[in-house]
Write a protein that holds these residues in place. Sequence first.
Motif, mmCIF file in Angstrom:
data_model
loop_
_atom_site.group_PDB
_atom_site.id
_atom_site.type_symbol
_atom_site.label_atom_id
_atom_site.label_comp_id
_atom_site.label_asym_id
_atom_site.label_seq_id
_atom_site.Cartn_x
_atom_site.Cartn_y
_atom_site.Cartn_z
ATOM 1 N N TYR A 153 0.658 -1.061 0.106
ATOM 2 C CA TYR A 153 0.053 0.030 0.069
ATOM 3 C C TYR A 153 0.952 1.293 0.160
ATOM 4 O O TYR A 153 2.114 1.171 0.080
ATOM 5 N N ASN A 174 -5.006 2.453 -0.932
ATOM 6 C CA ASN A 174 -4.833 1.167 -1.314
ATOM 7 C C ASN A 174 -4.790 1.237 -2.806
ATOM 8 O O ASN A 174 -5.303 1.873 -3.723
ATOM 9 N N PHE A 175 -4.305 0.060 -3.332
ATOM 10 C CA PHE A 175 -4.137 0.196 -4.967
ATOM 11 C C PHE A 175 -5.254 -0.579 -5.353
ATOM 12 O O PHE A 175 -6.356 -0.762 -4.711
ATOM 13 N N PRO A 176 -5.667 -0.110 -6.843
ATOM 14 C CA PRO A 176 -6.986 -0.590 -7.430
ATOM 15 C C PRO A 176 -7.282 -1.959 -7.411
ATOM 16 O O PRO A 176 -6.284 -2.534 -7.175
ATOM 17 N N ASP A 177 -8.534 -2.400 -7.145
ATOM 18 C CA ASP A 177 -8.937 -3.774 -6.814
ATOM 19 C C ASP A 177 -8.357 -4.712 -8.084
ATOM 20 O O ASP A 177 -8.656 -4.198 -9.301
ATOM 21 N N GLU A 178 -7.986 -5.742 -7.650
ATOM 22 C CA GLU A 178 -7.371 -6.741 -8.834
ATOM 23 C C GLU A 178 -7.072 -7.905 -8.088
ATOM 24 O O GLU A 178 -6.985 -7.905 -6.940
ATOM 25 N N PRO A 189 0.420 2.389 -10.718
ATOM 26 C CA PRO A 189 -0.550 3.044 -11.424
ATOM 27 C C PRO A 189 -0.528 4.422 -11.204
ATOM 28 O O PRO A 189 0.283 4.918 -10.082
ATOM 29 N N GLN A 192 -3.765 9.097 -8.586
ATOM 30 C CA GLN A 192 -5.225 9.193 -8.699
ATOM 31 C C GLN A 192 -6.060 7.898 -8.787
ATOM 32 O O GLN A 192 -7.194 7.914 -8.265
ATOM 33 N N ASN A 193 -5.447 6.720 -9.150
ATOM 34 C CA ASN A 193 -6.222 5.619 -9.166
ATOM 35 C C ASN A 193 -6.219 4.906 -7.829
ATOM 36 O O ASN A 193 -6.976 3.906 -7.499
ATOM 37 N N LEU A 194 -5.299 5.436 -6.873
ATOM 38 C CA LEU A 194 -5.507 4.721 -5.568
ATOM 39 C C LEU A 194 -6.274 5.349 -4.902
ATOM 40 O O LEU A 194 -6.921 6.332 -4.895
ATOM 41 N N SER A 195 -7.187 4.513 -3.962
ATOM 42 C CA SER A 195 -8.129 5.005 -2.859
ATOM 43 C C SER A 195 -7.754 4.991 -1.566
ATOM 44 O O SER A 195 -7.039 4.003 -1.164
ATOM 45 N N LYS A 199 -12.709 5.317 3.889
ATOM 46 C CA LYS A 199 -13.422 5.776 2.561
ATOM 47 C C LYS A 199 -14.017 7.292 2.934
ATOM 48 O O LYS A 199 -14.404 7.943 1.894
#
Length: 253
Positions: A153, A174-178, A189, A192-195, A199
């Motif tokens: 992370y 967190n990294f994008p779901d995969e 990546p 901005q693709n990390l969340s 939440k």
Amino acid sequence: MHELLLFASVPASHHHDLLQQLAGFTAMQPRRRLERRLVFKAPSPRNRINPRLGGGGSQDLQQSAEVQRLSKMLANATYYTQLVGLVTEADFGTTSTDDYDVDSQLWRMEWRDIPDAGTRSAVTSRVMSTVALPPGDIVTPMRAWGYSYETEYVVEGDVFIYNDVVLFLHRVLNFPDEVSLPEPRRFLPPLQNLSPLDKSGAYILQASVTVQDGSNPDLVKEATQHLFNVREQLKTTVRLEQGDRLSLDTRVK
């Protein structure tokens, strides 16, 4: 070494204001920090540590006192351990080693014990150790040490220094779901693709002091008082408190 800490939860809506207030309090501008954190799990029973990291030309760690102290700490219990590497925003969204080369990434191995139990102090106290690793392949030597890669992370935040107290206002991304990856990513990546893990986008303010000799009561008392002074001076801005001991447990269940 011992690490003494206080924590505060900071809503996303208060993040900008707190940055400005901390800048005024510490008389410094925030230092942006992005950390790539790899999580490794030690099996039980642990494999015997291989004293060498990597092959020809790599640093021989058998003679490193820091590594020997770390391995001694880990000998009687099984812990999650993290490799931490500093990255920049430019390292994200890359697809070429010309932009970001994981084999050139500098890592430090961080181990932190479960916080001390039964203390009367109103701060979190725990034994910690940090060891710098040479660049290059880190998965192979970690496996040789008996560790298996779990996940990774990113920690995003800003650092302030007030005397010997480090103030780190940060959040976990967190990294994008995969599908779970068997090894750390070669490329990162777009940021901005990390969340955010939380939440709501909330941040954590961590105030910490490192004590070289945690068995010295005078040093611990002095460090604790420095944390209390920071807590008192920031009490109208943020509420710094002792962390929950079990939530900071780093042992493998």
